[in-house]
Write an enzyme that holds these catalytic residues in place. Structure first.
Site, PDB file in Angstrom:
ATOM      1  CB  CYS A  75      -0.893   0.004   1.243  1.00  0.00           C
ATOM      2  SG  CYS A  75      -1.912   1.481   1.360  1.00  0.00           S
ATOM      3  CB  CYS A  81      -2.789   4.784   6.345  1.00  0.00           C
ATOM      4  SG  CYS A  81      -4.403   4.115   6.772  1.00  0.00           S
ATOM      5  CB  CYS A  84      -2.026  -1.721   7.645  1.00  0.00           C
ATOM      6  SG  CYS A  84      -3.445  -2.231   6.682  1.00  0.00           S
ATOM      7  CB  CYS A 160      -8.268   0.634   1.590  1.00  0.00           C
ATOM      8  SG  CYS A 160      -7.603  -0.437   2.877  1.00  0.00           S
ATOM      9  CD  GLN A 260     -14.819 -12.326  15.108  1.00  0.00           C
ATOM     10  OE1 GLN A 260     -13.743 -11.737  14.944  1.00  0.00           O
ATOM     11  NE2 GLN A 260     -15.251 -12.668  16.305  1.00  0.00           N
ATOM     12  CG  ASN A 293     -19.472 -15.364  14.218  1.00  0.00           C
ATOM     13  OD1 ASN A 293     -19.746 -15.854  13.122  1.00  0.00           O
ATOM     14  ND2 ASN A 293     -18.223 -15.226  14.656  1.00  0.00           N
ATOM     15  CG  ASP A 356     -15.742 -13.419  20.838  1.00  0.00           C
ATOM     16  OD1 ASP A 356     -14.631 -12.919  21.077  1.00  0.00           O
ATOM     17  OD2 ASP A 356     -16.276 -13.381  19.711  1.00  0.00           O
ATOM     18  CB  CYS A 383      -9.628  -9.517  19.820  1.00  0.00           C
ATOM     19  SG  CYS A 383     -10.520  -8.398  20.895  1.00  0.00           S
TER      20      CYS A 383
HETATM   21  C1  LIG Z   1     -15.702  -9.430  20.159  1.00  0.00           C
HETATM   22  S1  LIG Z   1     -17.433  -9.148  20.016  1.00  0.00           S
HETATM   23  C2  LIG Z   1     -17.983 -10.807  19.779  1.00  0.00           C
HETATM   24  C3  LIG Z   1     -19.327 -10.989  19.185  1.00  0.00           C
HETATM   25  C4  LIG Z   1     -19.602 -12.387  18.593  1.00  0.00           C
HETATM   26  N1  LIG Z   1     -19.136 -13.454  19.464  1.00  0.00           N
HETATM   27  C5  LIG Z   1     -19.000 -12.534  17.202  1.00  0.00           C
HETATM   28  O1  LIG Z   1     -18.102 -13.369  17.003  1.00  0.00           O
HETATM   29  O2  LIG Z   1     -19.469 -11.795  16.297  1.00  0.00           O
HETATM   30  C6  LIG Z   1     -17.819  -8.754  21.644  1.00  0.00           C
HETATM   31  C7  LIG Z   1     -19.284  -8.561  21.948  1.00  0.00           C
HETATM   32  O3  LIG Z   1     -19.373  -8.245  23.345  1.00  0.00           O
HETATM   33  C8  LIG Z   1     -20.412  -7.306  23.537  1.00  0.00           C
HETATM   34  N2  LIG Z   1     -20.111  -6.673  24.835  1.00  0.00           N
HETATM   35  C9  LIG Z   1     -19.134  -5.790  25.129  1.00  0.00           C
HETATM   36  N3  LIG Z   1     -19.124  -5.514  26.446  1.00  0.00           N
HETATM   37  C10 LIG Z   1     -20.120  -6.249  27.004  1.00  0.00           C
HETATM   38  C11 LIG Z   1     -20.614  -6.421  28.333  1.00  0.00           C
HETATM   39  N4  LIG Z   1     -20.047  -5.771  29.354  1.00  0.00           N
HETATM   40  N5  LIG Z   1     -21.634  -7.264  28.547  1.00  0.00           N
HETATM   41  C12 LIG Z   1     -22.208  -7.927  27.514  1.00  0.00           C
HETATM   42  N6  LIG Z   1     -21.779  -7.816  26.228  1.00  0.00           N
HETATM   43  C13 LIG Z   1     -20.758  -6.997  25.974  1.00  0.00           C
HETATM   44  C14 LIG Z   1     -20.397  -6.436  22.306  1.00  0.00           C
HETATM   45  O4  LIG Z   1     -21.679  -5.876  22.073  1.00  0.00           O
HETATM   46  C15 LIG Z   1     -20.000  -7.453  21.217  1.00  0.00           C
HETATM   47  O5  LIG Z   1     -21.153  -7.984  20.600  1.00  0.00           O
END
Ligand SMILES: C[S@@+](CC[C@H](N)C(=O)[O-])C[C@H]1O[C@@H](n2cnc3c(N)ncnc32)[C@H](O)[C@@H]1O
Length: 429
Positions: A75, A81, A84, A160, A260, A293, A356, A383
């Protein structure tokens, strides 16, 4: 102090910056130096930018001995930027380098992380289906793109190479609406690989705005959602169905809901989570479930999945999905940090828990409660590897064992990483 120094790079830190030591040592400065854009094994010339008590932050001036993993950035905006950080890293080396970062962060645990094959022979380009851009209006045109590195100034991005091509197309279309947008704001984009939906926070859906945005729509940019204060509006259809297959119902998603960033990698990660959770016939608790998801795959085989997320829109999309597909899902809107201690204080337990969380991770109190609420298996998706290390340590302290850790590179050209850890009750096979 702004004299140049020479560093030998030893490793990469979480976040992707290189860590090295000055050779020879620099009088009066700490021995650990951080520098962006360098790679392990390299000898580089740097200029110190910030001196702290136990480390120095420096900027790269010249690479004296390049690593075999160094590549020419594809890029033209690389280094300018902030979108990345790893354009200088050969695509084939990015996964292994992320694995090394995760191994280093989890070195206190008796587990050897492995790297999941996501897209072999991948060039790391044209994969990213979700983006958050920033804009500033200058008369009737937009400066529209990502933040500059270490700055809130915006780099105008005409093209991009990391985005899926429909997103570039949508960005160009939306520039036409400059005249009716606020002086500055954000643009959220999501693509299913063919079509794009957009979200404009802070924009009121007046007739003039709707009319101008309608002119931006075409067969690729199919919907725009507007949220300004309490007002909500839409032009076209701002919902997409993501990642469906013969075995899995697609997940409904809008630009305002988490998704994601990479489709192939996400499919592999969803399969992995189901294999490691072993939800067949079980009662499953899924925390931070978003719009479902993982839920849609877990609920295909589980007795029932109870979910929690604090995003009302995601919860409502998941409820609709459960109803349409007749899946055994109870989707709850709420804060996981409040829910977990409440469940822990009662009698209900779940053999399988999938969580997650966002970057901040579970936190010590929630991880401690989770250790009580789950009885057989926990699958923790993260993450941020630093908060993952903290949460795993808390779970281990409270009777769990880390059985395996798998690293998914869902965001090539960046230092971002997704990590899936499976935990079993200590003593269980
Ligand atoms: C990394 S995303 C994962 C979503 C899903 N597992 C996916 O793979 O698409 C984190 C999720 O946590 C939710 N979140 C963040 N803080 C939270 C909290 N304190 N209590 C409940 N959900 C929360 C966000 O709305 C988001 O949907």
């Amino acid at each position: 102090m702004d004299e140049l120094a020479t560093l030998r790079i030893r490793t990469l830190a979480t976040g992707g910056d290189a860590v090295g030591h000055p050779e020879p040592p620099v009088q009066g400065a700490a021995a650990t130096w951080f520098v962006a854009d360098a790679l392990p094994g390299e000898r580089v010339v740097v200029r110190p930018r910030k001196l702290a008590r136990n480390h120095v932050v420096a900027e790269l001036v010249e690479v004296l001995e390049p690593s075999a993993d160094r590549a020419t950035p594809p890029c033209p905006l690389a280094g300018v930027c902030g979108g990345c950080q790893w354009q200088h890293v050969a695509p084939a080396a990015q996964g292994p380098l992320k694995l090394a970062i995760v191994k280093d962060a989890l070195r206190g645990l008796p587990v050897t992380p492995t790297l999941a094959p996501v897209a072999p022979d991948d060039d790391g380009l044209h994969y990213r289906r979700r983006a958050r851009l920033h804009y500033e209006r200058r008369d009737d045109t937009l400066v529209l793109g990502f933040h500059r590195r270490r700055s809130h100034a915006i780099v105008d991005v005409q093209r991009c190479p990391v985005l899926v091509p429909p997103l570039d197309h949508a960005i160009a279309r939306l520039r036409r609406a400059a005249a009716v947008l606020p002086e500055q704001g954000e643009l959220l984009l999501l693509s299913d690989g063919k079509r794009v939906v957009a979200g404009l926070p802070g924009v009121r859906a007046t007739d003039e705005v709707r009319a101008r945005l309608s002119e931006c729509l075409d067969r690729t940019l199919v919907g725009i959602e507007l949220r300004g204060g309490r007002s909500r509006g839409r032009v076209g259809e701002p919902l997409l169905a993501l990642d469906g297959s013969a075995a899995l119902p697609p997940m409904p998603a809008s630009a305002f809901v988490f998704a994601q960033a990479r489709a192939e990698g996400n499919r592999a990660m969803v399969r992995h989570v189901v294999v490691r959770a072993k939800p067949h016939g079980q009662r499953v608790l899924e925390l931070y479930a978003g719009a479902g998801n993982f839920t849609r795959a877990l609920a295909k085989v589980a007795q029932r999945v109870w979910t929690c997320d604090d995003d009302r829109e995601a919860v409502s999309l998941l409820r609709k999905l459960a109803e349409a597909e007749e899946l055994p899902i109870n989707a709850k809107h709420g804060d996981v940090a409040a829910l977990l201690p409440r469940i822990a204080a009662g009698e209900t337990r779940y053999p399988v828990v999938v969580a997650d969380p966002p970057r901040a991770g579970l936190g010590r109190a929630a991880a401690k409660a989770l250790a009580q609420v789950a009885t057989e298996r926990i699958v923790l998706v993260a993450c941020d590897v630093s908060t993952l290390a903290r949460d795993l340590a808390t779970l281990v302290e409270h009777g769990w064992r880390v059985a395996d850790v798998t690293v998914f590179d869902l965001m090539p050209m960046t230092a971002e990483v997704e990590v899936v850890a499976t935990l079993l009750r200590a003593g269980a096979g």
